[in-house]
Design a protein around this motif. Sequence first.
Motif, PDB file in Angstrom:
ATOM      1  N   GLY A 117       0.807  -1.219   0.000  1.00 30.59           N
ATOM      2  CA  GLY A 117       0.000   0.000   0.000  1.00 30.59           C
ATOM      3  C   GLY A 117       0.840   1.269   0.000  1.00 30.59           C
ATOM      4  O   GLY A 117       2.037   1.235  -0.290  1.00 30.59           O
ATOM      5  N   VAL A 118       0.183   2.377   0.331  1.00 31.67           N
ATOM      6  CA  VAL A 118       0.873   3.671   0.257  1.00 31.67           C
ATOM      7  C   VAL A 118       1.842   3.842   1.428  1.00 31.67           C
ATOM      8  O   VAL A 118       1.751   3.133   2.426  1.00 31.67           O
ATOM      9  N   ASN A 119       2.777   4.793   1.277  1.00 27.20           N
ATOM     10  CA  ASN A 119       3.725   5.138   2.345  1.00 27.20           C
ATOM     11  C   ASN A 119       4.544   3.940   2.832  1.00 27.20           C
ATOM     12  O   ASN A 119       4.739   3.767   4.043  1.00 27.20           O
ATOM     13  N   ALA A 120       5.012   3.139   1.911  1.00 25.73           N
ATOM     14  CA  ALA A 120       5.760   1.944   2.291  1.00 25.73           C
ATOM     15  C   ALA A 120       7.030   2.300   3.068  1.00 25.73           C
ATOM     16  O   ALA A 120       7.417   1.582   4.001  1.00 25.73           O
ATOM     17  N   GLN A 121       7.661   3.428   2.691  1.00 21.34           N
ATOM     18  CA  GLN A 121       8.890   3.827   3.383  1.00 21.34           C
ATOM     19  C   GLN A 121       8.582   4.223   4.828  1.00 21.34           C
ATOM     20  O   GLN A 121       9.308   3.871   5.756  1.00 21.34           O
ATOM     21  N   LYS A 122       7.479   4.953   5.000  1.00 22.62           N
ATOM     22  CA  LYS A 122       7.064   5.365   6.341  1.00 22.62           C
ATOM     23  C   LYS A 122       6.718   4.142   7.193  1.00 22.62           C
ATOM     24  O   LYS A 122       7.095   4.044   8.358  1.00 22.62           O
ATOM     25  N   GLN A 123       6.034   3.188   6.569  1.00 25.54           N
ATOM     26  CA  GLN A 123       5.685   1.956   7.277  1.00 25.54           C
ATOM     27  C   GLN A 123       6.936   1.229   7.751  1.00 25.54           C
ATOM     28  O   GLN A 123       6.987   0.709   8.864  1.00 25.54           O
ATOM     29  N   ALA A 124       7.962   1.212   6.882  1.00 19.64           N
ATOM     30  CA  ALA A 124       9.214   0.523   7.235  1.00 19.64           C
ATOM     31  C   ALA A 124       9.874   1.211   8.427  1.00 19.64           C
ATOM     32  O   ALA A 124      10.343   0.550   9.363  1.00 19.64           O
ATOM     33  N   LEU A 125       9.911   2.557   8.407  1.00 22.97           N
ATOM     34  CA  LEU A 125      10.519   3.306   9.522  1.00 22.97           C
ATOM     35  C   LEU A 125       9.740   3.056  10.807  1.00 22.97           C
ATOM     36  O   LEU A 125      10.335   2.844  11.864  1.00 22.97           O
ATOM     37  N   GLN A 126       8.420   3.072  10.696  1.00 20.42           N
ATOM     38  CA  GLN A 126       7.606   2.874  11.899  1.00 20.42           C
ATOM     39  C   GLN A 126       7.762   1.463  12.469  1.00 20.42           C
ATOM     40  O   GLN A 126       7.729   1.273  13.679  1.00 20.42           O
TER      41      GLN A 126
END
Length: 203
Positions: A117-126
């Motif tokens: 889904g969207v914001n995969a990079q943000k998901q990884a950081l979180q």
Amino acid sequence: DITRFFICFSGTNLQALIEQAKRPSSSAEIVLVISNRPGVEGLRRASLAGIQTRVVDHKLYGSRAEFDGTIDRVLAEFRVELVCLAGFMRILTGTFVKKWSGRLLNIHPSLLPSFKGVNAQKQALQAGVRVSGCTVHFVAEEVDAGAIIVQEAVPVLPDDTEESLCDRIRQAEHRAFPGALELVASGAVRLGEDGHILWKETC
Ligand code: GRF
């Protein structure tokens, strides 16, 4: 926000595919670039490379089926055999995906099946993972699913921001997508009937 939008969606993957297709050894020729938004950088990149472009603006269509139907007609008009989705953020209908099964590639900025889904990079950081990356896969009806063709991993560093991780993953994307395109265009890899990847036997 607007800044991130421009940082992350500026047709750089398209550019990497254009460079790959220009090589004499390339099995692929890019005959057409379609965008669902007018005036985007990807269209400019395509024109500069002498590639034909079409805008199919989703806002002008009453349904996904009509939008996808128009894209399908344009692809037929140009006798397209393989479609690469590079920063294409619309979900395609099951009818379209089925019709193009095995001939439709997408790139996603994570090591699937993690962080769909969207914001995969943000998901990884979180999530606090120490490794992320990108995935090129055949498109299946389920979003960000489908047989994986190429993946490239990158480290997630302690002081990474969404932007710095996005940049590092994008560098990997620029290797992975042209690599996957060549594998499929040359026939080295194809999608089997059972939805799994088939590698051509080389000996
Ligand atoms: C890439 O991160 C890709 O993984 C995602 O959209 C972004 C497109 O970037 N699907 P660009 O427009 O190719 O620079």
